[in-house]
Design an enzyme around this catalytic site. Structure first.
Site, mmCIF file in Angstrom:
data_model
loop_
_atom_site.group_PDB
_atom_site.id
_atom_site.type_symbol
_atom_site.label_atom_id
_atom_site.label_comp_id
_atom_site.label_asym_id
_atom_site.label_seq_id
_atom_site.Cartn_x
_atom_site.Cartn_y
_atom_site.Cartn_z
ATOM 1 C CB THR A 154 -1.016 -0.096 1.359
ATOM 2 O OG1 THR A 154 -1.607 1.448 1.558
ATOM 3 C CG2 THR A 154 -0.161 -0.375 2.556
ATOM 4 C CG ASP A 155 -1.084 4.834 -0.907
ATOM 5 O OD1 ASP A 155 -1.614 4.415 0.141
ATOM 6 O OD2 ASP A 155 -2.004 5.985 -1.498
ATOM 7 C CD GLU A 156 -3.221 3.583 4.697
ATOM 8 O OE1 GLU A 156 -2.746 3.451 5.957
ATOM 9 O OE2 GLU A 156 -4.352 3.676 4.329
ATOM 10 C CE1 TYR A 182 -3.186 -2.454 6.097
ATOM 11 C CE2 TYR A 182 -2.888 0.000 5.600
ATOM 12 C CZ TYR A 182 -3.254 -1.373 5.301
ATOM 13 O OH TYR A 182 -3.206 -1.672 3.808
ATOM 14 C CE LYS A 186 -0.222 -4.314 3.118
ATOM 15 N NZ LYS A 186 -0.568 -5.646 2.562
HETATM 16 P P1 NAD Z 1 -10.097 -6.769 2.817
HETATM 17 O O1 NAD Z 1 -10.058 -6.437 4.348
HETATM 18 O O2 NAD Z 1 -11.326 -6.265 2.154
HETATM 19 O O3 NAD Z 1 -9.838 -8.213 2.701
HETATM 20 C C1 NAD Z 1 -8.896 -8.764 3.257
HETATM 21 C C2 NAD Z 1 -9.335 -10.457 3.186
HETATM 22 O O4 NAD Z 1 -8.049 -11.236 3.680
HETATM 23 C C3 NAD Z 1 -10.445 -11.036 3.665
HETATM 24 O O5 NAD Z 1 -10.950 -11.839 2.824
HETATM 25 C C4 NAD Z 1 -10.013 -11.808 4.870
HETATM 26 O O6 NAD Z 1 -10.881 -12.927 5.273
HETATM 27 C C5 NAD Z 1 -8.733 -12.264 4.480
HETATM 28 N N1 NAD Z 1 -7.868 -12.490 5.850
HETATM 29 C C6 NAD Z 1 -7.587 -11.870 6.535
HETATM 30 N N2 NAD Z 1 -6.541 -12.565 7.593
HETATM 31 C C7 NAD Z 1 -6.336 -13.652 6.825
HETATM 32 C C8 NAD Z 1 -5.640 -14.493 7.207
HETATM 33 N N3 NAD Z 1 -4.812 -14.789 8.282
HETATM 34 N N4 NAD Z 1 -5.272 -15.873 6.314
HETATM 35 C C9 NAD Z 1 -6.190 -15.968 5.308
HETATM 36 N N5 NAD Z 1 -6.953 -14.881 4.871
HETATM 37 C C10 NAD Z 1 -7.136 -13.878 5.700
HETATM 38 O O7 NAD Z 1 -8.985 -6.106 2.099
HETATM 39 P P2 NAD Z 1 -8.761 -5.328 0.824
HETATM 40 O O8 NAD Z 1 -9.047 -3.760 0.867
HETATM 41 O O9 NAD Z 1 -9.221 -6.219 -0.388
HETATM 42 O O10 NAD Z 1 -7.325 -5.185 0.613
HETATM 43 C C11 NAD Z 1 -6.322 -6.456 0.110
HETATM 44 C C12 NAD Z 1 -4.979 -5.937 0.264
HETATM 45 O O11 NAD Z 1 -4.633 -4.935 -0.715
HETATM 46 C C13 NAD Z 1 -4.416 -5.889 1.532
HETATM 47 O O12 NAD Z 1 -2.984 -6.420 1.837
HETATM 48 C C14 NAD Z 1 -4.223 -4.325 1.648
HETATM 49 O O13 NAD Z 1 -3.225 -4.017 2.745
HETATM 50 C C15 NAD Z 1 -3.997 -4.036 0.255
HETATM 51 N N6 NAD Z 1 -4.418 -2.538 -0.075
HETATM 52 C C16 NAD Z 1 -5.692 -2.087 -0.020
HETATM 53 C C17 NAD Z 1 -6.078 -1.121 -0.444
HETATM 54 C C18 NAD Z 1 -7.437 -0.565 -0.272
HETATM 55 O O14 NAD Z 1 -7.866 0.801 -0.697
HETATM 56 N N7 NAD Z 1 -8.501 -1.336 0.194
HETATM 57 C C19 NAD Z 1 -5.060 -0.188 -1.147
HETATM 58 C C20 NAD Z 1 -3.783 -0.575 -1.388
HETATM 59 C C21 NAD Z 1 -3.610 -1.902 -0.853
HETATM 60 O O1 TDX Z 2 -16.031 6.995 8.752
HETATM 61 C C1 TDX Z 2 -15.024 7.570 8.151
HETATM 62 N N1 TDX Z 2 -14.775 8.731 8.185
HETATM 63 C C2 TDX Z 2 -13.885 9.400 7.513
HETATM 64 O O2 TDX Z 2 -13.542 10.514 7.263
HETATM 65 C C3 TDX Z 2 -13.880 6.410 7.552
HETATM 66 C C4 TDX Z 2 -14.065 5.114 7.663
HETATM 67 C C5 TDX Z 2 -12.831 7.248 6.993
HETATM 68 N N2 TDX Z 2 -12.749 8.407 6.919
HETATM 69 C C6 TDX Z 2 -11.526 8.995 6.303
HETATM 70 C C7 TDX Z 2 -10.163 8.671 6.636
HETATM 71 C C8 TDX Z 2 -9.118 8.923 5.608
HETATM 72 O O3 TDX Z 2 -8.981 10.013 5.372
HETATM 73 O O4 TDX Z 2 -11.655 8.698 4.862
HETATM 74 C C9 TDX Z 2 -10.184 8.333 4.337
HETATM 75 C C10 TDX Z 2 -10.459 6.968 3.924
HETATM 76 O O5 TDX Z 2 -10.560 6.261 4.816
HETATM 77 P P1 TDX Z 2 -10.419 4.532 4.961
HETATM 78 O O6 TDX Z 2 -11.623 4.086 3.864
HETATM 79 O O7 TDX Z 2 -10.658 3.835 5.961
HETATM 80 O O8 TDX Z 2 -9.221 4.178 4.238
HETATM 81 P P2 TDX Z 2 -7.518 4.790 4.465
HETATM 82 O O9 TDX Z 2 -7.273 4.870 5.808
HETATM 83 O O10 TDX Z 2 -7.221 5.618 3.327
HETATM 84 O O11 TDX Z 2 -6.743 3.297 3.972
HETATM 85 C C11 TDX Z 2 -7.304 2.650 2.761
HETATM 86 O O12 TDX Z 2 -6.278 2.836 1.988
HETATM 87 C C12 TDX Z 2 -5.248 2.159 1.911
HETATM 88 C C13 TDX Z 2 -7.294 1.036 3.048
HETATM 89 O O13 TDX Z 2 -8.168 1.041 3.939
HETATM 90 C C14 TDX Z 2 -6.130 0.617 3.475
HETATM 91 O O14 TDX Z 2 -6.185 -0.919 3.373
HETATM 92 C C15 TDX Z 2 -5.059 0.648 2.046
HETATM 93 O O15 TDX Z 2 -3.962 0.097 2.315
#
Ligand code: NAD
Ligand code: TDX
Length: 371
Positions: A154-156, A182, A186
């Site tokens: 992730t970019d985080e 988190y 990562k």
């Molecule tokens: P999500 O939370 O929607 O899904 C995570 C999945 O992993 C779920 O199906 C969960 O059951 C499974 N899981 C959790 N712990 C596990 C374990 N110990 N063993 C096997 N499975 C397990 O997450 P997401 O938003 O789809 O993110 C997927 C990946 O992408 C993550 O690694 C996250 O860090 C990365 N990522 C997410 C975003 C975003 O915006 N959502 C952006 C950049 C990177």
């Molecule tokens: O209720 C809310 N109110 C609010 O203002 C929530 C849930 C979020 N926020 C804000 C926090 C962040 O600035 O919105 C922005 C986005 O929040 P999230 O959806 O929780 O995402 P973020 O914290 O940016 O992280 C996401 O992007 C990077 C994903 O959850 C991560 O898994 C990924 O790595």
């Protein structure tokens, strides 16, 4: 070698500055283990692979935590090329048994605890899944052999950028500088992946993507949370002043980038993924309200997230130059499509909201929304 442009039928296309060249595609059948495939991005990736590489077998390993949902994979289950296995990536015995059965060529690790707010409440499980889970998967890759281990990061991991420097972007060279448990978990996993490359020559790659949005996004994250609450005319909890900036990418564009990196990307490399779609949180919430025809009076400013990152912004130049990747979906189209998807798939998210997630929401937002 020219710049890779894309696949069409059984040909690959390359661009040489003045002309395109078509080359016959050597189709090699591969076994992919996709971990975390019952979650948001992993499930979208499974559908992308089944559609774009029908010759490959896709095996999903997922623990089915609160964030995993088997109903998301209902359509994939109909494919003879797909297998679902319930298991924990941090469970060595389970992972090794799966490797013995499936002899994977590629492992793509999406499995993670992914919600920043939960990591502030309880960091332990983030270390177990995100760090130890990565180690267990890579140990199995070393033991049984692999063509590619890919870490979805992730970019985080780069921390955040100031709001008053719109000229700054994260590149692959930006130092790791994390804010939340988190992002620290990562980043730890990323360092471990690069250490396995250098020390053991494990063929690895890493992608670091900006915020995704689209179908099957769990309704604890900003966009689906706001859509589901606005539809119920409930207050929309915006943290702080809503001025934090995120760089939004439609999930299918993220999937196409990972697909390119695992097949064409260089070993031992990190690739940033993003589409230059920066929006403040307030802009995103207002766009959703407009799409749904709901009033801005639903917005409720609540206590800020501790350590809240101000701005994320990705420079995707490397993946564009090396692999020809470009995002296909503009934010306005993607958000429209996403809102439509949530309107048409109420059953999917209403089931989630009626279950365990309800307790989480009351615990996290109960006091904040009363202030
Ligand atoms: P999500 O939370 O929607 O899904 C995570 C999945 O992993 C779920 O199906 C969960 O059951 C499974 N899981 C959790 N712990 C596990 C374990 N110990 N063993 C096997 N499975 C397990 O997450 P997401 O938003 O789809 O993110 C997927 C990946 O992408 C993550 O690694 C996250 O860090 C990365 N990522 C997410 C975003 C975003 O915006 N959502 C952006 C950049 C990177
Ligand atoms: O209720 C809310 N109110 C609010 O203002 C929530 C849930 C979020 N926020 C804000 C926090 C962040 O600035 O919105 C922005 C986005 O929040 P999230 O959806 O929780 O995402 P973020 O914290 O940016 O992280 C996401 O992007 C990077 C994903 O959850 C991560 O898994 C990924 O790595």
């Amino acid at each position: 070698m020219g710049q890779y442009v894309g696949i069409c039928g059984s040909y690959e296309y390359y661009f040489y500055g003045y002309y395109f060249q078509r080359r016959e595609r050597i189709v090699e059948e591969m076994n992919l283990i996709v971990t975390g495939g019952a979650g948001f991005i992993g499930s979208n990736f499974i559908y992308y692979e089944l559609e774009n590489h029908p010759e490959d077998r896709v095996i999903c390993l997922d623990k089915l935590t609160y964030a995993g949902n088997l109903s998301t994979l209902e359509e994939a289950m109909k494919s003879p090329q797909f297998r679902f296995v319930k298991g924990d990536i941090a469970d060595r015995e389970c992972v090794e048994k799966l490797f013995e059965e499936e002899h994977p060529d590629i492992v793509v690790n999406f499995a993670a605890e992914s919600h920043v707010d939960r990591s502030i409440e309880d960091p332990g499980i983030f270390l177990m899944t995100n760090v130890i889970g990565t180690e267990v998967l890579m140990d199995a890759c070393r033991k049984y052999g692999i063509k590619r281990y890919h870490q979805v990061s992730t970019d985080e991991v780069y921390g955040d950028l100031p709001l008053d420097r719109p000229d700054l972007f994260f590149t692959e060279e930006t130092p790791i500088h994390t804010s939340s448990p988190y992002s620290a978990s990562k980043a730890s996993a990323d360092l471990l992946v690069l250490a396995y490359y250098r020390t053991f020559r494990l063929p690895v790659s890493i992608t670091r993507c900006s915020n995704n949005y689209g179908p099957f996004h769990f309704p604890e994250k900003l966009i689906p949370l706001m859509i589901s609450r606005a539809l119920a005319d409930e207050p929309l909890p915006v943290y702080g002043k809503g001025e934090n900036v995120r760089d939004w990418l439609y999930v299918v564009d993220h999937c196409s980038a990972i697909d390119l990196v695992i097949r064409k990307g260089r070993e031992g490399e990190v690739y940033n993924i993003g589409g230059h779609n920066e929006r403040t949180n307030l802009e995103v919430v207002k766009t959703i309200l407009r799409e749904l025809g709901k009033p801005e009076s639903l917005i409720s400013y609540v206590t800020d997230r501790p350590g809240h990152d101000m701005r994320y912004a990705i420079d995707p130049g490397k993946i564009h130059r090396e692999l020809g990747w470009l995002p296909q979906t503009k934010f306005d189209d993607g958000i429209h499509r996403t809102v439509q998807w949530y309107l048409e798939h109420r059953e999917w998210w209403e089931k989630i909201l009626s279950g365990e997630y309800r307790n989480y929401f009351d615990h996290m937002y109960g006091k904040r929304l009363q202030q």
